[in-house]
Scaffold this active site. Structure first.
Site, PDB file in Angstrom:
ATOM      1  N   LYS A 193      23.376   6.181  21.051  1.00  0.00           N
ATOM      2  CA  LYS A 193      22.797   6.640  22.318  1.00  0.00           C
ATOM      3  C   LYS A 193      21.777   5.627  22.794  1.00  0.00           C
ATOM      4  O   LYS A 193      20.982   5.118  22.004  1.00  0.00           O
ATOM      5  CB  LYS A 193      22.093   7.985  22.070  1.00  0.00           C
ATOM      6  CG  LYS A 193      21.535   8.627  23.291  1.00  0.00           C
ATOM      7  CD  LYS A 193      22.454   9.722  23.774  1.00  0.00           C
ATOM      8  CE  LYS A 193      22.057  10.259  25.132  1.00  0.00           C
ATOM      9  NZ  LYS A 193      22.188   9.296  26.230  1.00  0.00           N
ATOM     10  N   HIS A 248      24.482   5.341  11.489  1.00  0.00           N
ATOM     11  CA  HIS A 248      24.192   6.325  10.437  1.00  0.00           C
ATOM     12  C   HIS A 248      24.359   7.738  10.983  1.00  0.00           C
ATOM     13  O   HIS A 248      24.547   8.688  10.239  1.00  0.00           O
ATOM     14  CB  HIS A 248      22.780   6.137   9.867  1.00  0.00           C
ATOM     15  CG  HIS A 248      21.685   6.468  10.831  1.00  0.00           C
ATOM     16  ND1 HIS A 248      21.385   5.684  11.911  1.00  0.00           N
ATOM     17  CD2 HIS A 248      20.839   7.521  10.887  1.00  0.00           C
ATOM     18  CE1 HIS A 248      20.399   6.244  12.587  1.00  0.00           C
ATOM     19  NE2 HIS A 248      20.035   7.353  11.986  1.00  0.00           N
ATOM     20  N   LYS A 287      22.097   0.338  23.250  1.00  0.00           N
ATOM     21  CA  LYS A 287      21.523  -0.035  24.550  1.00  0.00           C
ATOM     22  C   LYS A 287      22.507  -0.923  25.286  1.00  0.00           C
ATOM     23  O   LYS A 287      23.249  -1.687  24.657  1.00  0.00           O
ATOM     24  CB  LYS A 287      20.215  -0.815  24.352  1.00  0.00           C
ATOM     25  CG  LYS A 287      19.268  -0.699  25.515  1.00  0.00           C
ATOM     26  CD  LYS A 287      18.568   0.632  25.472  1.00  0.00           C
ATOM     27  CE  LYS A 287      17.513   0.780  26.525  1.00  0.00           C
ATOM     28  NZ  LYS A 287      16.677   1.959  26.239  1.00  0.00           N
ATOM     29  N   ASP A 298      14.002  13.433  15.497  1.00  0.00           N
ATOM     30  CA  ASP A 298      15.106  14.232  14.952  1.00  0.00           C
ATOM     31  C   ASP A 298      16.195  14.492  15.978  1.00  0.00           C
ATOM     32  O   ASP A 298      16.680  15.620  16.117  1.00  0.00           O
ATOM     33  CB  ASP A 298      14.589  15.571  14.401  1.00  0.00           C
ATOM     34  CG  ASP A 298      13.934  15.392  13.040  1.00  0.00           C
ATOM     35  OD1 ASP A 298      14.293  14.432  12.342  1.00  0.00           O
ATOM     36  OD2 ASP A 298      13.055  16.205  12.697  1.00  0.00           O
TER      37      ASP A 298
END
Ligand code: NAD
Length: 469
Positions: A68, A63, A104, A97
């Site tokens: 990350k 999204h 992962k 935020d």
């Protein structure tokens, strides 16, 4: 209830999702892990023998991109664990935020059984596999350290990536928590533990909550037990102690030690370096089974080693009033329910250990901007503040010493700005969780409130994006 770590994360998700009132299909899209990539590759050991190493990279949600999340080296890591951790990353980024989706990675090795050069070959080959499959890049997926990895591995990843993609201007932003000389940022190493401290401090500053737990307000004087003295646990313990907390118990693989009068963290670390163990630390009591250390009398327990440490078996015996989850997933849902019934306040992992990804985000921004935070304005601020100090001095007649003048007019350097951004993030996120909890009702624990908040934020992103094609 579905078993395993992934099942446990999804169980919490389902409970929270039911409170959002969002469309079932949208919730399913948020919960689903978008893609998992498995790799197996040969590695030559130092003695010339060949082994095959298995690894994974899961991207839970796109999204927001890049995705990350850390890479862990662990002997028992598997695809579902990586998927569970990737999901937690999506929820975590939304809470603080940080504009990333969750991911992962894992490599199934016991890092302690490999030499440094073997670890380097494994890391570089894994990175090569990620590049080959378009699973790494500043705008695609950006790894970071996790259990068993550190800035050393991140430097190898950055070097491999930039070697394979020569001339890519933003190449260094392909991975975060790099050493400073490789495009890292000041304060990243300490960030997760520092964030655990800020988050826990924020909770302890809530006078009404502390009263309800039978504790005094503030972190000073709180008795703290920390499990795991790695990156997260060490820095969490360090900042808690600096904030005035008393470290009454420390737990590592080899066992636990306790001292109700307090343990000197640096002295314990030195003792462990010299003897290979925290046990037999002068003045402390040994607890042979480390897990039993979680049950020591204390005000705050910080599990900062591994998942699934507080279970339905030991939850009834936990004496802490507050659990601050430095590790990812240290408390099982059954244990969570027991702790909730017993009035133990659990500060959830998806909030309290988000300091690492927050500062990783700052590092990524720094790499894209190609300039150190504070470089442009530090001296300008110092000159401006200096003029103010001089004006104050002449208006009041008060003379400031050189040291005072320097302190009052100091401009913000990179680490000051990173820590300030981290502190702001942790405080604001906790306020948002608290507000959501107040709206949902006090029977909703902070973890559930955090999940509801996070799911809502991701839902809005997906809705705004629409569906392709
Ligand atoms: P690390 O490898 O630096 O440290 C882990 C420590 O736990 C080591 O000292 C290890 O010896 C100890 N340990 C292992 N098994 C143990 C046991 N059974 N009992 C007690 N201690 C044990 O790892 P880390 O980066 O500090 O990560 C720890 C946890 O925090 C993991 O759950 C990780 O996913 C989570 N986390 C890490 C970061 C980060 O920035 N590093 C960010 C968020 C969450």
């Amino acid at each position: 209830m579905a078993g395993g770590f992934l099942g446990q994360v999804n169980t919490i998700f389902d409970r929270a999702a039911a409170l959002t009132g969002r469309d079932a299909a949208l919730l399913k899209q948020i919960k689903t892990c978008n893609v998992v990539m498995a790799v197996s590759f040969p590695v030559r050991r130092d003695d010339g023998t060949l082994i095959v190493v298995d690894g994974w990279r899961a991207q839970h949600s796109h999204h927001k991109t890049p995705t990350k999340g850390g890479i862990r080296f662990a002997a028992d890591v598997h695809d579902e664990e990586v998927m569970a951790l990737a999901a937690l990353m999506s929820y975590k980024c939304a809470i603080v935020d940080v504009p990333f989706g969750g991911a992962k990675g894992g490599i199934r090795i016991d890092a302690s059984k490999f030499s440094i050069s073997e670890l380097e070959r494994i890391t570089r080959r894994y990175t090569f596999e990620l590049v080959r499959k378009n699973f790494i890049g500043p705008g695609l997926d950006v790894p970071a350290p996790d259990y068993g990895t550190s800035s050393r591995e991140m430097a190898w990843i950055a070097d491999t990536y930039t070697s394979l993609r020569p001339g890519e201007l933003d190449g260094l932003a392909c991975v975060t928590a790099k050493p400073l000389a490789q495009g890292g940022i000041r304060g990243r190493t300490q960030a997760t533990g520092r964030g655990v401290y800020y988050g826990t401090r924020e909770v302890c500053n809530d006078a009404a909550l502390m009263k309800s737990l039978g504790l005094s307000t503030g972190i000073a004087g709180k008795r703290v037990v920390v499990q795991g003295l790695g990156n997260v646990g060490y820095y969490a313990a360090k900042y808690m102690a600096e904030g005035g907390a008393v470290l009454v118990g420390l737990i590592e693989r080899e066992g636990a030690i306790s001292n109700p009068d307090g343990l000197d963290l640096e002295a314990v670390m030195k003792h462990r370096k010299e003897t290979g163990s925290i046990l037999n630390f002068p003045g402390a009591t040994n607890i042979a089974k480390g897990l039993a250390g979680l049950e020591l009398p204390c005000d705050i327990l910080v599990p900062a080693a591994l998942e699934l440490q507080i279970t339905k078996e030991n939850a009834p015996r936990i004496q802490a009033k507050i659990i601050s989850e430095g590790a990812n997933g240290p408390t099982t849902p059954e244990a969570d329910a027991i702790l909730h019934d017993r009035g133990v306040f659990v500060i959830p992992d998806i909030y309290v250990n988000a300091g690492g990804v927050t500062v990783s985000y700052f590092e990524w921004v720094k790499n894209l901007e190609h300039v150190r935070f504070g470089r442009m304005e530090k001296r300008f601020e110092e000159t401006a503040f200096g003029r103010l100090v001089d004006a104050m001095s002449s208006a009041t007649g008060k003379k400031f010493s050189d040291a005072e003048r320097q302190r009052l007019s100091a401009g913000a350097g990179e680490e000051d700005l990173v820590n300030s951004g981290l502190e702001e993030t942790m405080i604001t996120a906790w306020q948002a969780i608290n507000e959501r909890r107040a709206r949902l009702g006090k029977e909703v624990d902070p973890r559930l409130a955090a999940f509801v908040l996070s799911i809502d934020k991701i839902a809005v992103s997906y809705q705004d994006l629409g569906i392709f094609p």
